[in-house]
Write an enzyme that holds these catalytic residues in place. Structure first.
Site, PDB file in Angstrom:
ATOM      1  N   GLY A  19      71.049  15.562 -41.057  1.00 34.45           N
ATOM      2  CA  GLY A  19      70.440  14.293 -41.470  1.00 34.45           C
ATOM      3  C   GLY A  19      69.256  13.847 -40.629  1.00 34.45           C
ATOM      4  O   GLY A  19      68.951  12.659 -40.589  1.00 34.45           O
ATOM      5  N   SER A  20      68.554  14.802 -40.007  1.00 32.75           N
ATOM      6  CA  SER A  20      67.384  14.386 -39.228  1.00 32.75           C
ATOM      7  C   SER A  20      66.285  13.844 -40.152  1.00 32.75           C
ATOM      8  O   SER A  20      65.521  12.953 -39.766  1.00 32.75           O
ATOM      9  CB  SER A  20      66.860  15.522 -38.355  1.00 32.75           C
ATOM     10  OG  SER A  20      66.349  16.574 -39.131  1.00 32.75           O
ATOM     11  N   ASN A  21      66.223  14.357 -41.360  1.00 29.03           N
ATOM     12  CA  ASN A  21      65.229  13.825 -42.308  1.00 29.03           C
ATOM     13  C   ASN A  21      65.639  12.447 -42.828  1.00 29.03           C
ATOM     14  O   ASN A  21      64.782  11.596 -43.065  1.00 29.03           O
ATOM     15  CB  ASN A  21      65.015  14.808 -43.455  1.00 29.03           C
ATOM     16  CG  ASN A  21      64.130  15.961 -43.026  1.00 29.03           C
ATOM     17  OD1 ASN A  21      62.921  15.809 -42.897  1.00 29.03           O
ATOM     18  ND2 ASN A  21      64.743  17.106 -42.745  1.00 29.03           N
ATOM     19  N   MET A  97      72.806  20.474 -50.158  1.00 31.33           N
ATOM     20  CA  MET A  97      72.958  21.893 -50.459  1.00 31.33           C
ATOM     21  C   MET A  97      73.565  22.182 -51.833  1.00 31.33           C
ATOM     22  O   MET A  97      74.060  23.276 -52.077  1.00 31.33           O
ATOM     23  CB  MET A  97      73.799  22.571 -49.364  1.00 31.33           C
ATOM     24  CG  MET A  97      73.240  22.418 -47.964  1.00 31.33           C
ATOM     25  SD  MET A  97      71.500  22.902 -47.835  1.00 31.33           S
ATOM     26  CE  MET A  97      71.701  24.694 -47.723  1.00 31.33           C
ATOM     27  N   ARG A  98      73.501  21.205 -52.762  1.00 30.20           N
ATOM     28  CA  ARG A  98      74.071  21.417 -54.092  1.00 30.20           C
ATOM     29  C   ARG A  98      73.049  21.009 -55.162  1.00 30.20           C
ATOM     30  O   ARG A  98      72.105  20.278 -54.864  1.00 30.20           O
ATOM     31  CB  ARG A  98      75.348  20.578 -54.261  1.00 30.20           C
ATOM     32  CG  ARG A  98      76.437  20.878 -53.247  1.00 30.20           C
ATOM     33  CD  ARG A  98      77.722  20.157 -53.626  1.00 30.20           C
ATOM     34  NE  ARG A  98      78.113  20.456 -54.989  1.00 30.20           N
ATOM     35  CZ  ARG A  98      78.809  21.536 -55.365  1.00 30.20           C
ATOM     36  NH1 ARG A  98      79.214  22.395 -54.461  1.00 30.20           N
ATOM     37  NH2 ARG A  98      79.104  21.751 -56.636  1.00 30.20           N
ATOM     38  N   LEU A  99      73.296  21.471 -56.389  1.00 38.22           N
ATOM     39  CA  LEU A  99      72.463  21.014 -57.511  1.00 38.22           C
ATOM     40  C   LEU A  99      72.961  19.642 -57.959  1.00 38.22           C
ATOM     41  O   LEU A  99      74.167  19.408 -57.991  1.00 38.22           O
ATOM     42  CB  LEU A  99      72.566  21.997 -58.678  1.00 38.22           C
ATOM     43  CG  LEU A  99      71.892  23.357 -58.495  1.00 38.22           C
ATOM     44  CD1 LEU A  99      72.170  24.248 -59.700  1.00 38.22           C
ATOM     45  CD2 LEU A  99      70.387  23.214 -58.286  1.00 38.22           C
ATOM     46  N   ASN A 114      63.154  16.575 -53.732  1.00 39.23           N
ATOM     47  CA  ASN A 114      63.823  17.538 -52.849  1.00 39.23           C
ATOM     48  C   ASN A 114      62.867  18.002 -51.747  1.00 39.23           C
ATOM     49  O   ASN A 114      61.648  18.005 -51.916  1.00 39.23           O
ATOM     50  CB  ASN A 114      64.298  18.751 -53.661  1.00 39.23           C
ATOM     51  CG  ASN A 114      65.079  19.736 -52.815  1.00 39.23           C
ATOM     52  OD1 ASN A 114      65.927  19.341 -52.025  1.00 39.23           O
ATOM     53  ND2 ASN A 114      64.783  21.015 -52.953  1.00 39.23           N
ATOM     54  N   HIS A 116      62.168  21.213 -48.987  1.00 42.11           N
ATOM     55  CA  HIS A 116      62.519  22.618 -48.749  1.00 42.11           C
ATOM     56  C   HIS A 116      61.683  23.176 -47.594  1.00 42.11           C
ATOM     57  O   HIS A 116      60.467  22.948 -47.548  1.00 42.11           O
ATOM     58  CB  HIS A 116      62.291  23.433 -50.020  1.00 42.11           C
ATOM     59  CG  HIS A 116      62.751  24.840 -49.873  1.00 42.11           C
ATOM     60  ND1 HIS A 116      64.093  25.191 -49.917  1.00 42.11           N
ATOM     61  CD2 HIS A 116      62.066  25.981 -49.629  1.00 42.11           C
ATOM     62  CE1 HIS A 116      64.207  26.494 -49.726  1.00 42.11           C
ATOM     63  NE2 HIS A 116      62.989  27.000 -49.549  1.00 42.11           N
TER      64      HIS A 116
HETATM   65  C1  GRF Z   1      65.711  20.747 -43.917  1.00 39.80           C
HETATM   66  O1  GRF Z   1      65.078  21.791 -43.250  1.00 39.80           O
HETATM   67  C2  GRF Z   1      65.443  20.790 -45.397  1.00 39.80           C
HETATM   68  O2  GRF Z   1      64.192  21.340 -45.700  1.00 39.80           O
HETATM   69  C3  GRF Z   1      66.518  21.698 -45.901  1.00 39.80           C
HETATM   70  O3  GRF Z   1      67.648  21.376 -45.127  1.00 39.80           O
HETATM   71  C4  GRF Z   1      67.223  20.900 -43.845  1.00 39.80           C
HETATM   72  C5  GRF Z   1      67.924  19.594 -43.580  1.00 39.80           C
HETATM   73  O4  GRF Z   1      67.791  19.149 -42.264  1.00 39.80           O
HETATM   74  N1  GRF Z   1      66.706  21.525 -47.317  1.00 39.80           N
HETATM   75  P1  GRF Z   1      68.349  17.747 -41.822  1.00 39.80           P
HETATM   76  O5  GRF Z   1      69.806  17.671 -42.288  1.00 39.80           O
HETATM   77  O6  GRF Z   1      67.523  16.684 -42.468  1.00 39.80           O
HETATM   78  O7  GRF Z   1      68.261  17.712 -40.338  1.00 39.80           O
END
Ligand code: GRF
Length: 223
Positions: A19-21, A97-99, A114, A116
């Site tokens: 969840g860093s994003n 990690m799911r659709l 999304n 990536h």
């Molecule tokens: C990110 O690198 C994103 O691109 C990928 O999963 C990772 C999630 O990182 N889909 P975080 O959980 O936000 O740290």
């Protein structure tokens, strides 16, 4: 009571891990003028660190695990209920990690984004950074795109290059990719929330700013 004209858009962030994003969005959403706020976090794993981050920020967080449902449809239906319950306008898949499935996509048309960790269409799938290293590419990067029924396709909103260095490992390259993600994902959300994204076929046009007095939250590279 006067009607709030510039109500902030409500985000539902779907996560599976660290969840860093999510954190990057929460942090940005606290700056003046940012047009969105995280209304709810839904995790596909009860152990996800992302849920702790939500809790620490005072944001409602739920684990909705596939194992508790008979089918993918039922699982996605339960997630959809949570998103609606919290009045979500935009869904952000931040390490999910799911659709999400057609029920969610139909309800949230052009409102699921999304993230990536590669320059799509290169290296789709769950091991993008490892795959890029193994392929020996000299550049990789990040992609933020509208989600559709399959993994890592859908119209591209933003891409940014990350050079691969000779001595890179999955960890070092991954750390640099993440840093770039943290700058761009909140910006993509801002563009959506400000009504500045237009999908034209496979392309996404970014419209000029409507209000120059609004707070700037562009990443340092001058978006
Ligand atoms: C990110 O690198 C994103 O691109 C990928 O999963 C990772 C999630 O990182 N889909 P975080 O959980 O936000 O740290």
């Amino acid at each position: 009571m006067p009607r709030e004209i510039n109500a902030r858009k409500k985000l539902g962030v779907l996560v599976s891990g660290n969840g860093s994003n999510l954190q990057a969005i929460i942090d940005q959403s606290r700056s003046t003028g940012y047009p969105a706020e995280v209304a709810v976090v839904v995790s596909s794993h009860s152990e996800a660190r992302a849920l702790e981050r939500a809790r620490a920020a005072g944001i409602p967080g739920y684990a909705v695990e596939r194992a508790d449902f008979a089918s993918n449809n039922d699982h996605n239906g339960a997630i959809l209920d949570k998103l609606k319950e919290h009045g979500v306008d935009l869904i952000v898949l931040a390490g999910y990690m799911r659709l999400v499935g057609s029920a969610i996509l139909d309800t949230y048309r052009d409102a699921v984004i999304n993230l990536h960790p590669s320059l799509l269409p290169s290296f789709p799938g769950a091991h993008a950074i490892k795959d890029a290293l193994e392929a020996g590419v000299k550049i990789t990067g990040i992609t933020i795109h509208f989600a559709d029924e399959t993994y890592d396709t859908g119209p591209i909103i933003i891409q940014e290059v990350v050079p691969v260095q000779q001595e890179d490992t999955e960890e070092t390259l991954g750390a640099r990719v993440h840093k770039v993600e943290h700058r761009h994902l909140p910006y993509a959300v801002k563009l959506w929330a400000s009504g500045r994204l237009r999908i034209v076929g496979r392309r996404v046009n970014i419209l000029p700013k409507k209000d120059r007095s609004a707070g700037e939250h562009a990443p340092e590279d001058g978006h």
